[in-house]
Design an enzyme around this catalytic site. Structure first.
Site, short mmCIF file in Angstrom:
data_model
loop_
_atom_site.label_atom_id
_atom_site.label_comp_id
_atom_site.label_asym_id
_atom_site.label_seq_id
_atom_site.Cartn_x
_atom_site.Cartn_y
_atom_site.Cartn_z
CG HIS A 11 -1.72 -1.05 1.58
ND1 HIS A 11 -1.29 -2.16 2.22
CD2 HIS A 11 -3.04 -1.22 1.35
CE1 HIS A 11 -2.31 -3.00 2.38
NE2 HIS A 11 -3.39 -2.46 1.85
CG ASP A 54 1.85 -1.06 3.39
OD1 ASP A 54 1.10 -0.74 4.32
OD2 ASP A 54 1.52 -1.86 2.48
CD GLU A 83 -7.49 -8.62 -0.91
OE1 GLU A 83 -6.56 -8.03 -1.51
OE2 GLU A 83 -7.44 -8.92 0.29
CD GLU A 90 -6.66 -11.89 2.62
OE1 GLU A 90 -6.27 -10.95 1.89
OE2 GLU A 90 -6.73 -11.81 3.85
CG ASP A 147 -3.94 -10.98 -0.97
OD1 ASP A 147 -3.09 -10.91 -1.87
OD2 ASP A 147 -4.40 -9.97 -0.38
CG ASP A 175 -8.61 -11.12 7.30
OD1 ASP A 175 -8.32 -12.27 6.96
OD2 ASP A 175 -8.39 -10.11 6.60
CG ASP A 201 -2.99 -9.96 2.99
OD1 ASP A 201 -2.46 -9.49 4.02
OD2 ASP A 201 -3.99 -9.45 2.45
C1 XLS Z 1 -7.39 -6.96 4.33
C2 XLS Z 1 -6.91 -7.14 2.97
C3 XLS Z 1 -5.77 -6.23 2.58
C4 XLS Z 1 -5.61 -6.23 1.09
C5 XLS Z 1 -4.83 -5.08 0.56
O1 XLS Z 1 -8.09 -7.78 4.89
O2 XLS Z 1 -6.59 -8.47 2.78
O3 XLS Z 1 -4.61 -6.62 3.23
O4 XLS Z 1 -5.03 -7.41 0.63
O5 XLS Z 1 -5.43 -3.88 0.83
NI NI Z 2 -5.54 -9.29 1.15
NI NI Z 3 -7.32 -9.86 4.52
#
Ligand code: XLS
Ligand code: NI
Ligand code: NI
Length: 439
Positions: free
Chosen positions: A102, A105, A233, A269, A297, A308, A340
């Site tokens: 990001h 980051d 995502e 993810e 992810d 999460d 991730d």
């Molecule tokens: C959060 C998301 C985030 C995305 C990127 O739950 O997984 O990390 O992958 O913004």
């Molecule tokens: Ni993610």
């Molecule tokens: Ni996530």
């Protein structure tokens, strides 16, 4: 990169399953061929900058615990540069070809947008140098549209037009930087794009605004000549109670409804699939069937905890299911397996980053090899083909070729016995077959 940040750790090598060395791969052997491709080209591992480099390992009950001597936590370019150096050293030592970030980051958010943009540009110059030195590529970039208080009620779905504009400006800049760094993709995770209560929410307006936001991103992409892949995502909840991009099917419907499907693929993810009450292979399959499986992810959740938890994936049964989906759709084009995932709060030492990623990479290497063998042997494919074989001839063929009507099917049905049954699903036998491949 003159200083070493992980001085006690050398390059992680493949030593095979019998090695006693915990800082070695037992299964991931980057140049080994699986089918026609090398393992590293199938798996395309990526480091998630926000977890590996920036996560302080705090939880709702206590602050961060991590030991990262290279990160003094200051909002300076100098600190950001040092963290980048440590990150690239880590990726080189573990043998990862890609990373994702990001904007916030890699570079600090300063007092105003212009200052933050300048900081991002300065760090991007450094990242570009590091990429050139190491050959490591940017898998995708993104903008953090959820951490700052201005985004507490969403970004592209904020009820406030100024916040919406700020978010657009941030994405514009993050796209510029991603483009400048040769990024292969750009991800939109709708951090707080959702709502907590309908009592204060105009959902129709918010979703319309989100679609318009993404259309503007598509236009801007064309304007700057960025050729990378856009990803959405899905995630059903956390932080919002209801997130608009809740799962693969919801995302695909949204993209179709607003004429965006040609421009986006999905970044799936694992832990988000679990929160949506799906197995990750379901989410991958739904995306792949629409030609929209773009990237993954890689992580896992704790089945006993309902949020999460972003743990490292170690379950080979799960990675096998994932690799079956990926291999069947022909593998990654622009995407990869982005970890991730974060080490547990208890695993606070730098070396734990290595143990965690080694475990995840080995788990996917095993999943890849097992899935490849299952596909090669054709065991599942044969059984699935047979299961649907009645659609290959006779009345089934009229259905497959869309020639059937209710009247023609009724005519056929009138001649059928009432005790008609499909063949057994054989789930247990199939699970036993998969287990045969697990060792
Ligand atoms: C959060 C998301 C985030 C995305 C990127 O739950 O997984 O990390 O992958 O913004
Ligand atoms: Ni993610
Ligand atoms: Ni996530």
């Amino acid at each position: 990169m003159s200083q070493e940040y992980f001085p006690k750790i050398g390059t992680i090598k493949y030593e095979g399953p019998k090695t006693k060395n915990r800082l070695a791969f037992r299964h991931y052997n980057p140049d080994e061929l699986v089918g026609k491709k090398k393992m590293k080209d199938h798996l395309r591992f990526s480091m998630a900058y926000w977890h590996a480099m920036k996560n302080t390992l705090s939880d709702p009950f206590g602050g961060g615990t991590r030991l990262r001597p290279w990160d003094d936590g200051s909002n300076s370019i100098e600190n950001a540069t040092r963290v980048a150096d440590a990150g690239f050293e880590f990726m080189q030592k573990i043998g990862m070809d890609f990373y994702c970030f990001h904007d916030r980051d890699v570079a600090p958010e300063l007092g105003n947008l212009k200052a933050s943009n300048d900081a991002l540009d300065a760090v991007a110059d450094h990242l570009k140098k590091l990429q050139k030195q190491t050959g490591i590529k940017l898998l995708w970039g993104t903008a953090c549209l959820f951490a700052h208080p201005r985004y507490m009620q969403g970004a592209a779905t904020s009820p406030n037009a100024d916040v919406y504009a700020y978010a657009a400006a941030q994405v514009k800049k993050a796209m510029d930087v991603t483009h400048r760094l040769g990024g292969l993709g750009y991800t939109f995770w709708g951090g707080r794009e959702g709502y907590a209560t309908l009592l204060n929410t105009d959902m129709k307006r918010e979703v319309d605004n989100l679609a318009h936001f993404l259309h503007m991103a598509v236009e801007y992409k064309k304007a700057i000549g960025f050729k990378g892949q856009f990803y959405i995502e899905p995630k059903p909840r956390e932080p919002s109670t209801h997130q608009y991009d809740s799962d693969s099917a919801a995302c695909l419907n949204f993209l179709r409804e607003y004429g965006l499907l040609d421009h986006f693929k999905l970044n799936i993810e694992t832990n988000h699939a679990t929160l949506a009450l799906h197995r990750v292979e379901h989410e991958l399959n739904v995306a792949a069937n629409a030609g929209a499986l773009g990237s993954i992810d890689a992580n896992t959740g704790d089945e006993l905890i309902g949020w999460d938890t972003d743990q490292f994936p170690t379950n080979v049964y799960m990675t096998t299911q994932m690799m079956l989906q990926l291999l069947r759709m022909g593998g990654f084009k622009t995407g990869g397996l982005n970890f991730d995932a974060k080490v547990r709060r208890e695993s606070y030492e730098p070396v734990d980053l290595f143990h965690a990623h080694i475990g995840g990479m080995d788990a996917f290497a095993r999943g890849l090899k097992i899935a490849h063998a299952i596909i090669q042997d054709g065991v599942l494919d044969g059984i699935v083909k047979e299961r649907y074989s009645t659609f290959g001839s006779g009345i089934g063929q009229t259905i497959t070729s869309k020639k059937a009507t209710f009247a023609s099917l009724e005519k056929h049905a009138l001649g059928l016995p009432d005790d008609l049954l499909p063949a057994s699903g054989r789930q247990e036998m199939l699970e036993n077959i998969i287990n045969d491949y697990m060792d």
